[in-house]
Design a protein around this motif. Sequence first.
Motif, PDB file in Angstrom:
ATOM      1  N   ALA A 142       0.835  -1.209   0.000  1.00  0.00           N
ATOM      2  CA  ALA A 142       0.000   0.000   0.000  1.00  0.00           C
ATOM      3  C   ALA A 142       0.866   1.253   0.000  1.00  0.00           C
ATOM      4  N   ASP A 143       0.287   2.352  -0.460  1.00  0.00           N
ATOM      5  CA  ASP A 143       0.982   3.642  -0.388  1.00  0.00           C
ATOM      6  C   ASP A 143       1.149   4.067   1.066  1.00  0.00           C
ATOM      7  N   HIS A 144       0.070   4.000   1.829  1.00  0.00           N
ATOM      8  CA  HIS A 144       0.085   4.324   3.254  1.00  0.00           C
ATOM      9  C   HIS A 144      -0.569   3.183   4.026  1.00  0.00           C
ATOM     10  N   ILE A 145      -0.004   2.859   5.190  1.00  0.00           N
ATOM     11  CA  ILE A 145      -0.585   1.865   6.081  1.00  0.00           C
ATOM     12  C   ILE A 145      -1.031   2.573   7.357  1.00  0.00           C
ATOM     13  N   LEU A 146      -2.271   2.339   7.736  1.00  0.00           N
ATOM     14  CA  LEU A 146      -2.823   2.882   8.976  1.00  0.00           C
ATOM     15  C   LEU A 146      -3.118   1.707   9.898  1.00  0.00           C
ATOM     16  N   ALA A 147      -3.225   1.959  11.186  1.00  0.00           N
ATOM     17  CA  ALA A 147      -3.520   0.874  12.123  1.00  0.00           C
ATOM     18  C   ALA A 147      -4.263   1.406  13.337  1.00  0.00           C
ATOM     19  N   LEU A 148      -5.232   0.625  13.793  1.00  0.00           N
ATOM     20  CA  LEU A 148      -5.841   0.921  15.085  1.00  0.00           C
ATOM     21  C   LEU A 148      -4.782   0.758  16.166  1.00  0.00           C
ATOM     22  N   SER A 149      -4.913   1.488  17.247  1.00  0.00           N
ATOM     23  CA  SER A 149      -3.914   1.455  18.310  1.00  0.00           C
ATOM     24  C   SER A 149      -3.889   0.095  18.998  1.00  0.00           C
ATOM     25  N   LYS A 150      -2.829  -0.131  19.756  1.00  0.00           N
ATOM     26  CA  LYS A 150      -2.663  -1.399  20.467  1.00  0.00           C
ATOM     27  C   LYS A 150      -3.783  -1.641  21.478  1.00  0.00           C
ATOM     28  N   ASP A 151      -4.522  -0.605  21.850  1.00  0.00           N
ATOM     29  CA  ASP A 151      -5.641  -0.750  22.787  1.00  0.00           C
ATOM     30  C   ASP A 151      -6.737  -1.655  22.237  1.00  0.00           C
ATOM     31  N   PHE A 152      -6.736  -1.862  20.912  1.00  0.00           N
ATOM     32  CA  PHE A 152      -7.735  -2.714  20.282  1.00  0.00           C
ATOM     33  C   PHE A 152      -7.206  -4.133  20.038  1.00  0.00           C
ATOM     34  N   GLY A 153      -6.038  -4.433  20.585  1.00  0.00           N
ATOM     35  CA  GLY A 153      -5.451  -5.749  20.374  1.00  0.00           C
ATOM     36  C   GLY A 153      -4.771  -5.896  19.030  1.00  0.00           C
ATOM     37  N   THR A 154      -4.562  -4.780  18.349  1.00  0.00           N
ATOM     38  CA  THR A 154      -3.925  -4.807  17.037  1.00  0.00           C
ATOM     39  C   THR A 154      -2.501  -5.345  17.148  1.00  0.00           C
ATOM     40  N   MET A 155      -2.132  -6.194  16.199  1.00  0.00           N
ATOM     41  CA  MET A 155      -0.845  -6.873  16.272  1.00  0.00           C
ATOM     42  C   MET A 155      -0.163  -6.846  14.906  1.00  0.00           C
TER      43      MET A 155
END
Length: 298
Positions: free
Chosen positions: A170-183
């Motif tokens: 992808a051109d840009h990668i976004l992510a939900l914060s670690k508070d959501f269990g994102t890994m």
Amino acid sequence: MNMEELDNTMIGRGRDAIDMIIDKDSFQENIIDGYSFDPDYGPGSVVGTAKLDGKLTTIIANDAMAFNDRFPVVFGGVIGLEEGYKMATAVYRTMEADKDKPLAEKRAIVLIVDTPGNGPGKMEEIAGMNKSTGGYQLALAEARKAGHPIVAMVIGRAISGAFLCHGLQADHILALSKDFGTMIHVMPLTSIARITKMDIERLEELSTSNPVFAAGVDFFYKLGGVQEIVNQVEDMRAVIIKHIDEVAKLKAEGKGELLGPWGRGILGNERGGRTHRMEAIAKVNAEFAAVEDKYINA
């Protein structure tokens, strides 16, 4: 992860994320510019067309709640043989639909990422699953270079080879914060230990401070891998729209080097996560320049 965190997670909610992001009731699943996908093929992948801020957008997600009866290892968000080909086809159909349009009218491609990896079985390996995932990765790279703004939104897991094909181009990668269990990580420390022959204790020590060995959204942000961390689920839509506009602007200005894998390397250097990258590139370029006349005209 405690029970409160489990209630807060977006893991396994790829379809919900689509509805949270797109214009209300605008998603046409398995349809891209008149081309229809077989709904029974690659059930772990979700592809289609939606409107985002009033503009046609290709949506590609993986469904962690789906099972592929033909390939028993494809469940829980695993991207399998069929899924990879289906996702790649969605990209190429998007490119075909917009091939004669000016750069400013190339539709965006939004990737919703929640995958624990590939995990191929014997049948997938025999059939050539690497061609499937490699084909999807190539499709996204070609679409990015053709001018389509591509934004990946990590809502859950982004791990190993599945993230390589479904996100990292992808051109840009976004992510939900670690508070959501994102890994986010390439592989567990136990696997790194087997490959590098380093003691697991040493790797655990390095993982507390070195973003190369550590797993998680914050460390990947420092490496430049994540452009922006999204702290509220309800903010995903606005942040994605913002980044599509930013990507389109950079492409219009001919600044493609600030996007995609190369752009993430530059960003990681600025954030202090890749402290020796530019130095290493300069050294390799200098060494090649010293001998290039022996090979260029050979």
